[in-house]
Design a protein around this motif. Structure first.
Motif, short mmCIF file in Angstrom:
data_model
loop_
_atom_site.label_atom_id
_atom_site.label_comp_id
_atom_site.label_asym_id
_atom_site.label_seq_id
_atom_site.Cartn_x
_atom_site.Cartn_y
_atom_site.Cartn_z
N ASN A 111 0.83 -1.20 0.00
CA ASN A 111 0.00 0.00 0.00
C ASN A 111 0.87 1.26 0.00
OD1 ASN A 111 -1.43 2.26 1.77
ND2 ASN A 111 -3.01 1.08 0.74
N ALA A 112 0.57 2.20 -0.91
CA ALA A 112 1.43 3.37 -1.11
C ALA A 112 1.54 4.24 0.14
CB ALA A 112 0.92 4.20 -2.29
N ILE A 113 0.43 4.45 0.85
CA ILE A 113 0.47 5.30 2.06
C ILE A 113 1.25 4.60 3.17
CG2 ILE A 113 -0.91 6.34 3.91
CD1 ILE A 113 -1.20 8.01 1.50
N LEU A 114 1.07 3.28 3.29
CA LEU A 114 1.83 2.53 4.29
C LEU A 114 3.32 2.63 4.01
CD1 LEU A 114 1.89 0.62 6.74
CD2 LEU A 114 1.58 -1.30 5.16
N ARG A 115 3.71 2.51 2.74
CA ARG A 115 5.13 2.61 2.37
C ARG A 115 5.65 4.04 2.62
NH1 ARG A 115 6.58 1.90 -2.81
NH2 ARG A 115 4.51 2.07 -3.72
N LEU A 116 4.80 5.03 2.35
CA LEU A 116 5.18 6.42 2.59
C LEU A 116 5.42 6.67 4.08
CD1 LEU A 116 5.39 9.37 1.29
CD2 LEU A 116 3.05 9.66 2.09
N ILE A 117 4.50 6.20 4.91
CA ILE A 117 4.64 6.37 6.37
C ILE A 117 5.90 5.64 6.85
CG2 ILE A 117 3.61 5.92 8.63
CD1 ILE A 117 2.18 8.18 6.95
N ALA A 118 6.15 4.45 6.30
CA ALA A 118 7.36 3.71 6.65
C ALA A 118 8.60 4.54 6.32
CB ALA A 118 7.40 2.38 5.91
N GLY A 119 8.60 5.15 5.14
CA GLY A 119 9.73 6.00 4.73
C GLY A 119 9.93 7.16 5.68
N ILE A 120 8.82 7.79 6.09
CA ILE A 120 8.90 8.94 7.01
C ILE A 120 9.44 8.50 8.37
CG2 ILE A 120 7.49 10.63 8.29
CD1 ILE A 120 5.61 10.68 5.77
N VAL A 121 8.92 7.38 8.89
CA VAL A 121 9.34 6.90 10.21
C VAL A 121 10.82 6.52 10.20
CG1 VAL A 121 9.10 4.98 11.86
CG2 VAL A 121 7.06 6.16 11.01
N PHE A 122 11.25 5.75 9.18
CA PHE A 122 12.65 5.31 9.15
C PHE A 122 13.60 6.47 8.85
CE2 PHE A 122 10.57 1.10 8.39
CZ PHE A 122 10.94 0.55 9.62
N MET A 123 13.09 7.50 8.16
CA MET A 123 13.89 8.70 7.96
C MET A 123 14.10 9.41 9.31
SD MET A 123 13.27 11.23 4.79
CE MET A 123 14.01 12.84 4.89
N HIS A 124 13.03 9.46 10.12
CA HIS A 124 13.15 10.01 11.48
C HIS A 124 14.19 9.24 12.28
CE1 HIS A 124 10.21 13.19 12.42
NE2 HIS A 124 9.44 12.66 11.51
N GLU A 125 14.22 7.93 12.06
CA GLU A 125 15.15 7.06 12.79
C GLU A 125 16.57 7.16 12.21
OE1 GLU A 125 14.46 4.58 15.49
OE2 GLU A 125 13.01 6.20 15.64
#
Length: 292
Positions: A106-120
């Motif tokens: 899912n595109a939004i799930l992948r986007l949120i994953a990208g945002i979270v791991f970027m924060h990390e």
């Protein structure tokens, strides 16, 4: 004759969100006659606007377990940001969902994953989920990740993909400005013109003001940068980028910026500038102790 393209009911809502007009995005989200998919995207943008304004609990309370995958992903982002001391369980849930073949793509799930791991600051993990692209937001996030990892060559490739899809898209223009800032030199002026164009077309936001201010700082015009940043501070006194840029600007102008740094420490203790300042203070203390 080719059929006319269907009107994009979410254009203004998306634009408000991309340019940082979060309250305007929320206030103008009551849109009639949306398809079910558009309604989900609308709700995601509204809840992400609340997250951007720091209203994490509202998002957590309103999105229940029966909500669609994109909305559940947005709720995960709110949970992640609302409790910096318990990120592990949120990241575990995120990884579990990403591994689920039914929803993992899912595109939004992948986007949120990208945002979270970027924060990390786990850029390799972020790219695992964003690199395939699929939406303009995913492409734009890839540009940010490549800039963070000092790979402007990859960022440029990603920008070219965006330009082929829609050269005039707000995210394409923003990605172009980010890359110009990262490359520096004569490209700074081009970045400034992009932010200037936004400021003439759309209501002024903290994002646009910060963009112009950073360009001014790169060009050595710190007085003008400070004026723009104080205007941004009037719009949002807690915005971390505004506070961080005012600290840097103050140092170059020879002005005390301790108040802005104190505000940043209070409201955004995880900000990179706060971490660097703390690290520098610790190093200084150790040096003092060693010669005492």
């Amino acid at each position: 004759m080719a059929a006319a393209a269907a009107p994009d009911h979410l254009f203004h809502l998306r634009n408000n969100f991309y340019l940082g007009s979060f309250q305007a995005a929320i206030n103008n989200s009551d849109l009639p006659n949306l398809s079910p998919d558009d309604a989900v995207e609308r709700d995601c943008l509204v809840y992400r606007s609340y997250i951007a304004l720091g209203s994490y609990q509202l998002v957590i309370n309103e999105i229940d377990s029966a909500a669609t995958t994109p909305l559940q992903a947005v709720k995960l982002l709110a949970l992640y940001l609302s409790n910096p001391h318990d990120k592990e369980s949120t990241i575990a849930s995120l990884k579990e969902w990403l591994a689920d073949p039914a929803i993992g793509s899912n595109a939004i799930l992948r986007l949120i994953a990208g945002i979270v791991f970027m924060h990390e600051e786990d850029y390799i993990e972020a790219l695992k989920h964003t690199n395939a692209g699929g939406t303009m937001e995913l492409h734009a996030l890839n540009v940010q990740i490549f800039i963070k990892t000092h790979r402007s060559d990859y960022a440029e490739r990603q920008l070219r993909v965006m330009q082929q899809i829609d050269e005039d898209h707000t995210l394409t223009q923003l990605a172009n400005a980010w890359l110009n800032l990262a490359v520096g030199g004569s490209k700074i002026q081009e970045a400034y013109l992009i932010f200037q164009d936004f400021s003439e077309k759309y209501p002024m936001t903290g994002l646009i003001l910060n963009g112009k201010a950073v360009c001014c700082m790169h060009m050595g015009n710190f007085d003008k940068a400070e004026t723009l940043l104080l205007e941004a501070l009037n719009k949002d006194a807690k915005d971390p980028e505004t506070l961080a840029n005012l600290v840097v600007c103050g140092l170059h102008l020879g002005k005390s910026s301790s108040r802005y740094l104190s505000q940043l420490k209070l409201t955004h203790p995880e900000h990179i500038l706060v971490k660097r300042a703390s690290s520098a203070e610790d190093s200084f203390e150790r040096a003092v102790q060693s010669v005492a």
